[in-house]
Design an enzyme around this catalytic site. Structure first.
Site, PDB file in Angstrom:
ATOM      1  N   HIS A 266     -24.822  55.814 -43.758  1.00  0.00           N
ATOM      2  CA  HIS A 266     -26.146  55.143 -44.067  1.00  0.00           C
ATOM      3  C   HIS A 266     -26.620  54.272 -42.905  1.00  0.00           C
ATOM      4  O   HIS A 266     -27.728  54.525 -42.215  1.00  0.00           O
ATOM      5  CB  HIS A 266     -26.362  54.735 -45.334  1.00  0.00           C
ATOM      6  CG  HIS A 266     -27.561  53.772 -45.626  1.00  0.00           C
ATOM      7  ND1 HIS A 266     -28.533  54.278 -46.208  1.00  0.00           N
ATOM      8  CD2 HIS A 266     -27.807  52.656 -45.384  1.00  0.00           C
ATOM      9  CE1 HIS A 266     -29.545  53.247 -46.133  1.00  0.00           C
ATOM     10  NE2 HIS A 266     -29.110  52.239 -45.594  1.00  0.00           N
ATOM     11  N   GLU A 267     -25.680  53.252 -42.464  1.00  0.00           N
ATOM     12  CA  GLU A 267     -26.007  52.270 -41.627  1.00  0.00           C
ATOM     13  C   GLU A 267     -26.049  53.080 -40.040  1.00  0.00           C
ATOM     14  O   GLU A 267     -27.034  52.791 -39.147  1.00  0.00           O
ATOM     15  CB  GLU A 267     -24.902  51.328 -41.377  1.00  0.00           C
ATOM     16  CG  GLU A 267     -24.684  50.442 -42.403  1.00  0.00           C
ATOM     17  CD  GLU A 267     -26.011  49.708 -42.800  1.00  0.00           C
ATOM     18  OE1 GLU A 267     -26.754  49.301 -41.950  1.00  0.00           O
ATOM     19  OE2 GLU A 267     -26.062  49.521 -44.038  1.00  0.00           O
ATOM     20  N   HIS A 270     -29.467  54.408 -39.557  1.00  0.00           N
ATOM     21  CA  HIS A 270     -30.553  53.570 -38.897  1.00  0.00           C
ATOM     22  C   HIS A 270     -30.310  53.495 -37.472  1.00  0.00           C
ATOM     23  O   HIS A 270     -31.545  53.509 -36.632  1.00  0.00           O
ATOM     24  CB  HIS A 270     -30.240  52.217 -39.447  1.00  0.00           C
ATOM     25  CG  HIS A 270     -30.677  51.905 -40.843  1.00  0.00           C
ATOM     26  ND1 HIS A 270     -32.083  52.222 -41.294  1.00  0.00           N
ATOM     27  CD2 HIS A 270     -30.124  51.584 -42.127  1.00  0.00           C
ATOM     28  CE1 HIS A 270     -32.006  51.731 -42.718  1.00  0.00           C
ATOM     29  NE2 HIS A 270     -30.669  51.452 -42.979  1.00  0.00           N
ATOM     30  N   GLU A 341     -35.046  53.171 -45.208  1.00  0.00           N
ATOM     31  CA  GLU A 341     -33.815  53.496 -45.984  1.00  0.00           C
ATOM     32  C   GLU A 341     -33.758  54.739 -46.767  1.00  0.00           C
ATOM     33  O   GLU A 341     -32.688  55.266 -46.603  1.00  0.00           O
ATOM     34  CB  GLU A 341     -33.879  52.266 -46.975  1.00  0.00           C
ATOM     35  CG  GLU A 341     -33.767  50.850 -46.545  1.00  0.00           C
ATOM     36  CD  GLU A 341     -32.587  50.617 -45.895  1.00  0.00           C
ATOM     37  OE1 GLU A 341     -31.464  51.161 -46.509  1.00  0.00           O
ATOM     38  OE2 GLU A 341     -32.420  49.642 -45.080  1.00  0.00           O
ATOM     39  N   ASP A 345     -30.462  57.072 -45.857  1.00  0.00           N
ATOM     40  CA  ASP A 345     -29.876  57.858 -47.233  1.00  0.00           C
ATOM     41  C   ASP A 345     -29.729  59.332 -46.789  1.00  0.00           C
ATOM     42  O   ASP A 345     -28.522  59.817 -47.004  1.00  0.00           O
ATOM     43  CB  ASP A 345     -30.445  57.460 -48.327  1.00  0.00           C
ATOM     44  CG  ASP A 345     -30.333  56.191 -48.961  1.00  0.00           C
ATOM     45  OD1 ASP A 345     -29.126  55.498 -48.486  1.00  0.00           O
ATOM     46  OD2 ASP A 345     -30.853  55.823 -49.915  1.00  0.00           O
TER      47      ASP A 345
END
Length: 410
Positions: A266-267, A270, A341, A345
């Site tokens: 997930h990070e 970004h 976000e 995801d």
């Protein structure tokens, strides 16, 4: 002009208090519903914690309002009258340092209550008085040394350039970028104990994951966050050559390898989506607007505060009134953040699996006792992440049906 700022501040305070009351009422009603996401015990605990936090937030907001009235009523002018220095740089440093220290000291009861009462009560805080004092002293030294240098720098710019706010923005924005680069190093040297992962299998899996998306880091570290707090977290810290993957020891302990990889995925979403650079850009635009506003304030505002429009006064006014503008910009910034976000995801679930990501988020919510439901107005103003219920729906998972099976599944 001062009246306009006071009215704006009053509106800001009123909205803060109103949203907190709405959140308290909403959570109390939701507490009686069938638990979702959290197990039954933690669902009740999380609801109670959420309510107590908002009650403290209301008290803190009232307190801040009183301090605001005192500062603009006579505090700034009184502090000004006590300091007589020939050097405008020395006066700016001493004035702003004292202003910040006084505010910190007056807000200390809320910090102590939150750390040693509220968070202890719900099993989060492991902070000891000794560690609290050590952290406070270290932070104070950093502030007095580097903070004073920044105050001196911006004061020099204000005093030396007609359109100082342009150069002031460049200076402060550069400082913020530098802080982001040095943050992991400062934490490592002064506050936390960073160690290379002892689980070599996990380290190999993470390195493979990083290579897959082209993320270059200076290392993968576990940090002893549990000495202060039991909550779970992870982050990618630093910029450029200082980038590193930092895992809280609590996260390594509670999550399986696949779940932890899903969180990191997930990070990495970004990173891959350019959200870090986007956020820096948004921050830059917001800061530029702030500097444009506070760099062109009329003299009558300072006359109303009974102080001269010198560097120390401009910085103090900026610090007092900037939260108003930040608050009203937050819904737009949070909306963008929530969109990012969802995209992260999706990237993380594709990199690992949707089930691993959902299981990880469920464990994070249970361990951190994050109440899953909030009032829409509260979400609008304060949520930089989408509510978990909405995140799970986007991942194709209905928490009302089978959350327990995913929590228990290994």
């Amino acid at each position: 002009m001062l009246e306009f700022f006071v009215i704006a501040y009053c509106i800001y305070i009123a909205i803060n208090i109103y949203t907190s009351f709405m959140q308290i009422g909403y959570v109390k009603e939701a507490k009686a519903l069938k638990p979702i996401i959290l197990d039954s015990k933690k669902y009740i605990e999380a609801a109670n914690y959420s309510v107590e936090k908002e009650k403290m937030a209301i008290a803190s907001t009232f307190y801040d309002f009183v301090l605001f009235i005192l500062w603009i009523g006579f505090g700034l002018s009184f502090l000004d009258s006590l300091l007589n220095f020939d050097s405008y740089l020395v006066k700016a440093i001493v004035f702003i340092d004292l202003f910040i220290i006084i505010n910190w000291f007056l807000g200390l009861p809320f910090e102590l209550y939150s750390t040693f009462v509220l968070n202890k009560k719900y099993g989060f805080s492991n902070m000891t008085p000794k560690l609290f004092i050590q952290d406070t002293l270290k932070t104070g030294v950093l502030f007095l040394v580097f903070g004073s240098l920044v105050i001196a720098g911006i004061s020099y710019i204000i005093n030396s350039f007609p359109n100082w706010w342009i150069w002031g923005f460049v200076f402060i924005f550069g400082i913020i970028i530098l802080i982001n680069m040095l943050y992991p190093v400062i934490r490592d040297k002064m506050f936390d104990k960073f160690e290379k992962l002892k689980d070599k299998e996990l380290e190999d899996k993470i390195e493979k994951l990083l290579d897959e998306v082209g993320f270059k880091s200076s290392g993968i570290f576990s940090v002893d966050a549990s000495k202060r707090d039991n909550r779970l977290n992870a982050y990618f810290g630093g910029l450029g050559s200082t980038k590193r993957v930092v895992l809280f020891d609590t996260l390594v302990e509670k999550l399986t390898h696949n779940e932890l990889l899903a969180v990191l995925g997930h990070e990495l979403g970004h990173f891959k989506n350019g959200d870090i650079l986007k956020n820096i850009g948004i921050m830059g635009v917001v800061m530029f607007v702030f500097f444009a506003i506070f760099g062109n304030l009329p003299e009558e505002l300072f006359l109303g505060l009974s102080i001269n429009s010198e560097p120390y006064a401009i910085i103090a006014v900026f610090m007092i009134f900037s939260p108003i503008f930040s608050f009203f910009l937050m819904p737009l910034i949070s909306l963008i953040s929530r969109h990012n976000e969802y995209a992260a995801d999706e990237f993380g679930s594709n990199l690992q699996s949707k089930e691993d990501l959902v299981n990880a988020l469920l464990k994070l919510a249970n361990e951190n006792k994050s109440f899953p439901l909030s009032h829409p107005l509260y979400i609008f103003f304060y949520y930089s992440h989408p509510p978990l219920v909405e995140r799970f729906k986007e991942l194709g998972f209905d928490v009302s049906n089978n959350s327990d099976s995913l929590i228990n599944k290994e």
